[in-house]
Design an enzyme around this catalytic site. Structure first.
Site, PDB file in Angstrom:
ATOM      1  N   PHE A  73       0.854  -1.131  -0.277  1.00 48.20           N
ATOM      2  CA  PHE A  73      -0.241  -0.109  -0.041  1.00 48.20           C
ATOM      3  C   PHE A  73       0.953   1.317  -0.053  1.00 48.20           C
ATOM      4  CE2 PHE A  73      -3.235  -2.825   1.485  1.00 48.20           C
ATOM      5  CZ  PHE A  73      -4.566  -2.461   0.900  1.00 48.20           C
ATOM      6  N   ALA A  75       0.706   4.612   0.762  1.00 48.54           N
ATOM      7  CA  ALA A  75      -0.521   5.689   1.478  1.00 48.54           C
ATOM      8  C   ALA A  75      -0.028   7.182   1.418  1.00 48.54           C
ATOM      9  CB  ALA A  75      -0.611   5.398   3.081  1.00 48.54           C
ATOM     10  N   GLU A 193      11.890   6.491   0.566  1.00 47.91           N
ATOM     11  CA  GLU A 193      10.918   6.746  -0.553  1.00 47.91           C
ATOM     12  C   GLU A 193      11.670   7.172  -1.832  1.00 47.91           C
ATOM     13  OE1 GLU A 193       8.385   9.974   0.435  1.00 47.91           O
ATOM     14  OE2 GLU A 193       7.065   9.586  -1.495  1.00 47.91           O
ATOM     15  N   ASP A 220      10.863  12.783  -7.943  1.00 50.50           N
ATOM     16  CA  ASP A 220       9.371  12.335  -7.707  1.00 50.50           C
ATOM     17  C   ASP A 220       8.790  13.417  -7.160  1.00 50.50           C
ATOM     18  OD1 ASP A 220       7.227  10.955  -7.031  1.00 50.50           O
ATOM     19  OD2 ASP A 220       7.943   9.561  -5.488  1.00 50.50           O
ATOM     20  N   GLY A 222       5.537  14.581  -5.334  1.00 52.16           N
ATOM     21  CA  GLY A 222       4.350  14.042  -4.643  1.00 52.16           C
ATOM     22  C   GLY A 222       3.615  15.559  -4.278  1.00 52.16           C
ATOM     23  N   VAL A 226       8.791  16.093  -2.198  1.00 47.31           N
ATOM     24  CA  VAL A 226       9.670  15.875  -3.437  1.00 47.31           C
ATOM     25  C   VAL A 226      10.962  15.073  -3.137  1.00 47.31           C
ATOM     26  CG1 VAL A 226      10.472  18.157  -3.632  1.00 47.31           C
ATOM     27  CG2 VAL A 226      10.459  16.833  -5.693  1.00 47.31           C
TER      28      VAL A 226
END
Ligand SMILES: O=c1[nH]cnc2c1ncn2[C@@H]1O[C@H](COP(=O)(O)OP(=O)(O)O)[C@@H](O)[C@H]1O
Ligand SMILES: [Ca+2]
Length: 471
Positions: A73, A75, A193, A220, A222, A226
């Protein structure tokens, strides 16, 4: 003669036992070897099985083509997603139905329920059920389910975040047929991450196992944070600044497909696209923002706070919005104590070959597709940072009333912020990360792997890392 015959016959029929054994030793040998072998098989093999059947089978199974499912998952701050992967013993993705992964998403994310942990956990129910459905029944109790929360819960922090995680653990324990553990439900730290995103993309491109200069770097963007990650040489890794307590380390060593990589990774909390809107609005406060489309008067809610979000009387402007974005990024204001910084006083990693090809994901891809300078149906697109600047110019020159017609793919709630988002994206790439405005880079949503498209997101990297550490 007659007597002699008699004696011979007597000898023939009337020998003693040892004589008989001696005479038939050849026959006895021929019969006893297979009998002993059969006894060995019947006697010894079942014994091994009954003594440790389960573990023996499990140890042997990879040789016979074992497949391991993994449910992860994501989240995220703006939504929850589930990914189901099936990996064989070579860490190759094995099809699940007609695809190489199951991927489902829903909004909002866990952090939208700060005071109702049970509701946060329950919001994962439909994703969990559909994920379980694609795992063969007999493998479910042995299939790990992991939950990694990112910037939403990081920003929520402390008690509220812990309560949501605990509710998710209870939910999985009571509602899931998969294998769950308390330690598998966590807030990922930003470095993890970013590193997982790097692993995902380089895995899908077939780069793992090659030298670091053959890998690509990743960004990335988000909603809440970032990340940038790229591989650096061992000697550059040794030059990484030493950090004070509590700071995430800049360099992680990773072993993947037989190669050792030094990854420079940094995650910037509050600099994801949706969080950055709040940072940009904080700079101008009540006075109106040059980043808000002409004609909009409203407020922006983020992380439980409300920020005034209105256009200035002279309207939106790329040049003025850029100045505000530079302030929000603290590009020149914060003191850089390292050799060279990106922004907000963060070391830039030194650059190098692992950063020559950049794969840029998430909101960079989404906004580019929405404003139309890339095709929304492609998986990857080659662009340059200046493409974001050109799109920003068009957006900043559009009045809110005309924006719907000019940018039909942008959802109405995002229209007032379109100039701001595109200016921020350009500023982040060029002034923040120090990329050349004309340097080509790859916007990525999915990567082709064995003729299927797989999501370019951190969960696959986390499944690969877990699987490779078990091998
Ligand atoms: O699996 C994925 N594939 C492609 N894009 C994704 C995936 N997961 C998230 N994204 C993109 O990430 C952005 C949302 O960021 P997110 O909600 O994950 O924030 P965060 O990473 O800061 O917590 C959106 O642009 C969304 O399209
Ligand atoms: Ca994310």
């Amino acid at each position: 003669m007659e007597h002699e015959k008699m004696v011979k016959r007597n000898r023939q029929y009337g020998d003693s036992m040892p004589d008989k054994i001696h005479r038939y030793r050849g026959v006895i040998l021929v019969i006893s070897v297979p009998v002993l072998l059969i006894c060995f098989v019947l006697f010894v093999m079942p014994k091994t099985d009954s003594m440790g059947g389960g573990s023996v089978n499990r140890k042997l199974s990879p040789k016979f083509g074992s497949r391991n499912y993994a449910v992860v998952f994501d989240a995220g701050s703006s939504g929850s997603r589930v990914h189901v992967f099936c990996l064989d013993q070579h860490l190759d993705l094995v099809p699940i139905g007609s695809d190489l992964e199951l991927f489902l998403q829903k909004k909002p994310g866990l952090s939208a329920y700060p005071s109702d942990p049970a509701a946060a956990a329950n919001s994962l129910k439909s994703l969990l059920e559909q994920a379980e459905d694609v795992v063969p029944m007999e493998l479910r109790s042995n299939t790990p389910v992991r939950v990694g929360a990112t910037a939403g819960l990081r920003q929520l922090g402390g008690n509220a975040s812990d309560k949501i995680l605990q509710a998710v653990r209870n939910f999985l324990k009571s509602k899931s047929s998969l294998k769950s553990k308390a330690s598998w439900v966590t807030v990922l730290d930003g470095s993890q991450e970013g590193a997982y995103q790097w692993v995902t993309i380089n895995y899908l491109l077939g780069n793992l196992g090659r030298k670091y200069s053959d890998t690509v770097g990743v960004v990335d963007l988000g909603g809440g944070s970032v990340q940038m990650a790229y591989a650096i040489s061992e000697s550059d890794a040794q030059k990484a600044p030493k950090l004070s307590d509590g700071e995430d380390t800049y360099v992680q060593a990773m072993y993947l497909k037989g190669a050792k990589y030094y990854l420079y990774v940094h995650s910037y909390l509050h600099y994801g696209l949706l969080a950055a809107r709040a940072e940009i609005l904080k700079v101008t406060k009540e006075s109106g923002s040059p980043c808000i489309l002409t004609g909009h008067h409203g407020s922006y809610k983020y992380g439980g706070k409300v920020y005034p979000a209105s256009a200035m009387s002279q309207g939106s402007s790329v040049t003025n919005c850029r100045l505000v974005a530079l302030k929000a990024l603290k590009v020149n204001e914060s003191t850089c104590t390292h050799m060279k910084c990106t922004f907000d006083g963060v070391w830039n990693g030194g650059g190098g070959d692992g950063q020559k090809n950049m794969f840029v994901a998430s909101f960079f891809f989404d906004r580019a597709a929405e404003v139309g300078f890339i095709d929304p149906n492609v998986a990857v697109a080659r662009v340059r940072p200046i493409d974001f600047e050109s799109a920003a110019r068009r957006a900043c020159d559009t009045r809110l009333d005309d924006a719907k017609a000019t940018f039909p793919r942008v959802v109405p709630d995002n229209l007032p912020y379109l100039c701001m988002d595109l200016v921020y994206q350009y500023t982040l790439l060029v002034d923040g990360f120090g990329l050349d405005a004309r340097q080509e880079m790859t916007l990525v949503k999915k990567v082709k792997y064995k003729n299927s498209l797989v999501e370019a997101a951190w969960p696959l990297g986390s499944a690969i890392e877990v699987a490779s550490s078990m091998n």
